[in-house]
Write an enzyme that holds these catalytic residues in place. Sequence first.
Site, PDB file in Angstrom:
ATOM      1  N   HIS A   1       0.835  -1.208   0.000  1.00  0.00           N
ATOM      2  CA  HIS A   1       0.000   0.000   0.000  1.00  0.00           C
ATOM      3  C   HIS A   1       0.870   1.259   0.000  1.00  0.00           C
ATOM      4  O   HIS A   1       0.680   2.157  -0.833  1.00  0.00           O
ATOM      5  CB  HIS A   1      -0.911  -0.024   1.243  1.00  0.00           C
ATOM      6  CG  HIS A   1      -1.669   1.246   1.489  1.00  0.00           C
ATOM      7  ND1 HIS A   1      -3.013   1.377   1.238  1.00  0.00           N
ATOM      8  CD2 HIS A   1      -1.269   2.450   1.992  1.00  0.00           C
ATOM      9  CE1 HIS A   1      -3.411   2.606   1.550  1.00  0.00           C
ATOM     10  NE2 HIS A   1      -2.375   3.271   2.027  1.00  0.00           N
ATOM     11  N   GLU A   2       1.821   1.303   0.912  1.00  0.00           N
ATOM     12  CA  GLU A   2       2.660   2.503   1.019  1.00  0.00           C
ATOM     13  C   GLU A   2       3.498   2.698  -0.248  1.00  0.00           C
ATOM     14  O   GLU A   2       3.678   3.825  -0.712  1.00  0.00           O
ATOM     15  CB  GLU A   2       3.548   2.431   2.264  1.00  0.00           C
ATOM     16  CG  GLU A   2       2.799   2.368   3.595  1.00  0.00           C
ATOM     17  CD  GLU A   2       1.849   3.543   3.842  1.00  0.00           C
ATOM     18  OE1 GLU A   2       1.988   4.592   3.198  1.00  0.00           O
ATOM     19  OE2 GLU A   2       0.939   3.395   4.691  1.00  0.00           O
TER      20      GLU A   2
HETATM   21 ZN   LIG Z   1      -2.261   5.292   2.412  1.00  0.00          ZN
END
Ligand SMILES: [Zn+2]
Length: 187
Positions: free
Chosen positions: A114-115
Site C-alpha cells: 500500500h505505502e
Molecule cells: Zn495510504
Amino acid sequence: MRMPKLSRILATLAAATMASLGVVAAEASPALAITNVCYNTSQAGPFAGYANQAASIWNAYTNNINMSQCGTNLMIYYTYGGGSYAVRYSLGNGYVVIDYYQAQQYSPLRIMTHEIGHILGLADNYNGNCALLMSGGSAGTACTNPYPHYTEAAAVDSWFRSASPGAESARVFSDSWPAAATVGAQR
Ligand SMILES: [Zn+2]
C-alpha cells in the site's frame, strides 16, 4: 542486465505474429518503455523481506515499472509508533516508513504494498473494500490482501507510461492504518 518480463516477451511475440499477418500492433513501441523504480532496504530492518515481496507483487501486476534494489530513489524505513506513511517527492521517488507496532495489527505485506503504491502514484481510497490495496486500514485488520486491484495496477501503468503531472505531485500520505482496538484501549 535485467531479465525481460514475460509480459514483454508475450507482447513481442504477439507483435511479431501480428506483423507476419500484416497487422500493425497498436501498442507497439511507446507502451514498452519501462521505468526502473530503485528501492533500498538497508534501513528497513525486519521489513526488508516484505519490501522485496511487495516489489515482486508490483512487478507482477504492472507492465511499465520494474522494481529492484538498483538505487535509492525509494528508501524503506521503519519506526516504532506514529503510524506507517509514505512521502512521495515525485512519481516513483520518495520514501516509506513502516510502523512496527501497526505491522503487528495489520498485515505487514499489505501495509508495504500500500505505502509503495503511494510512491507509484496512488492516493488513498478508504472505502473499506479489501479488494482494493489503497483502502488501507479501512478494510480492517482482518484484511490481509497485499495485491493491487487491476484498476489500481492499471492506473500505475498509465501514469508511468504518460508521466501524468497529477500523479507526480509531491505529497505525504499518512493515517492510512487507523489504530484498531489499540493497546491503550484494551483493559
Ligand atoms: Zn495510504
